[in-house]
Scaffold this motif. Structure first.
Motif, PDB file in Angstrom:
ATOM      1  N   GLN A 173       4.843  -6.486  -0.986  1.00 39.55           N
ATOM      2  CA  GLN A 173       5.027  -4.875  -0.486  1.00 39.55           C
ATOM      3  C   GLN A 173       3.530  -4.280   0.115  1.00 39.55           C
ATOM      4  O   GLN A 173       3.726  -3.904   1.233  1.00 39.55           O
ATOM      5  N   SER A 174       2.808  -5.300   0.067  1.00 36.37           N
ATOM      6  CA  SER A 174       1.834  -5.450   1.322  1.00 36.37           C
ATOM      7  C   SER A 174       1.994  -5.774   1.962  1.00 36.37           C
ATOM      8  O   SER A 174       0.983  -5.242   3.517  1.00 36.37           O
ATOM      9  N   SER A 231       3.649  -3.100   4.470  1.00 38.30           N
ATOM     10  CA  SER A 231       2.738  -1.480   4.874  1.00 38.30           C
ATOM     11  C   SER A 231       1.320  -2.453   5.353  1.00 38.30           C
ATOM     12  O   SER A 231       1.495  -2.051   6.512  1.00 38.30           O
ATOM     13  N   THR A 245      -1.078  -1.572  -0.498  1.00 40.66           N
ATOM     14  CA  THR A 245      -0.340  -0.438   0.133  1.00 40.66           C
ATOM     15  C   THR A 245      -1.446   0.842   0.197  1.00 40.66           C
ATOM     16  O   THR A 245      -2.022   0.022   0.944  1.00 40.66           O
TER      17      THR A 245
END
Length: 227
Positions: free
Chosen positions: A12-13, A16, A152
């Motif tokens: 997710q990092s 995003s 995020t």
């Protein structure tokens, strides 16, 4: 079942906040090795040998959180432990921040020296590119530090919260933790972190200062054993 973004934090990092840093192939992505050893995959158990061969050179080791791929015999995938993923859902009582300074590129060598001493496994030459780092200096030396790593747009992972052995017991780590946690809340981001259950002193520090266990999360190593 709805997945929370923190259930797959590396992926997710890299999709995003750190997308500009991501090395991607199919449904896998990683940070460049000089920045961090972390790799994320979209789906747990997915076969992706081609993507992994592109992203993980022979002899290299990547680290994953939460989800791990299905791999062939040319890989060594090891579940190392389950880490405590802790989250600070709201601001905590403020502390004195007068002597907390931001650590810029001019302090990089001091940061690398401290992390090599007390936080050696995950901090690389360009890890400071991931976020902001702050410290407390005493007698011209970097006594303690804390920084931002993955995240995020809504969450920030705090990391490298450490104190030089010569300055233990002065509350520096606690003050840096609270300062950076509250600062992220003020920016509209919820702070979280990962810590080993084998480090009860750190777990207790976080619990006493606003953090609670969100979940245990699997920590994996992936090594390319050679073709």
């Amino acid at each position: 079942m709805h997945e929370h973004v923190l259930d797959n934090p590396i992926w997710q990092s890299l999709r995003s906040r750190h997308r500009d840093l991501a090395m991607e192939h199919d449904d896998a992505a990683r940070y460049p090795a000089p920045i961090a050893p972390f790799l994320g995959v979209r789906e747990h158990g997915a076969a992706m040998d081609t993507a992994l061969r592109t992203l993980v050179p022979d002899g290299d080791t990547a680290l994953l959180l939460g989800r791990a791929p299905s791999v062939g015999p040319q890989w060594e995938l090891r579940h190392m432990t389950d880490l405590a993923q802790m989250i600070c859902p709201e601001p905590v009582a403020a502390v004195d921040t007068a002597d907390i300074v931001e650590l810029g590129p001019d302090r990089r060598e001091e940061v690398l020296a401290l992390t090599a001493l007390v936080y050696p496994h995950y901090f690389r030459a360009r890890t400071m590119d991931l976020g902001r780092y702050f410290g407390i200096c005493q007698d011209g030396r970097l006594a303690a530090m804390a920084g931002e790593r993955m995240g995020t747009h809504d969450y920030t992972e705090l990391s490298a919260i450490c104190t030089h052995p010569d300055f233990l017991g002065r509350g520096y780590a606690r003050r840096l933790l609270i300062f950076l946690s509250n600062d992220n809340h003020a920016r509209g981001r919820v702070p979280f972190l990962h810590v080993s259950h084998e480090n009860p002193r750190a777990v207790e520090l976080y619990e006493r200062n606003g953090y609670r266990l969100r979940r245990d999360i699997a920590f994996w190593s992936l090594r390319r054993a050679g073709d």
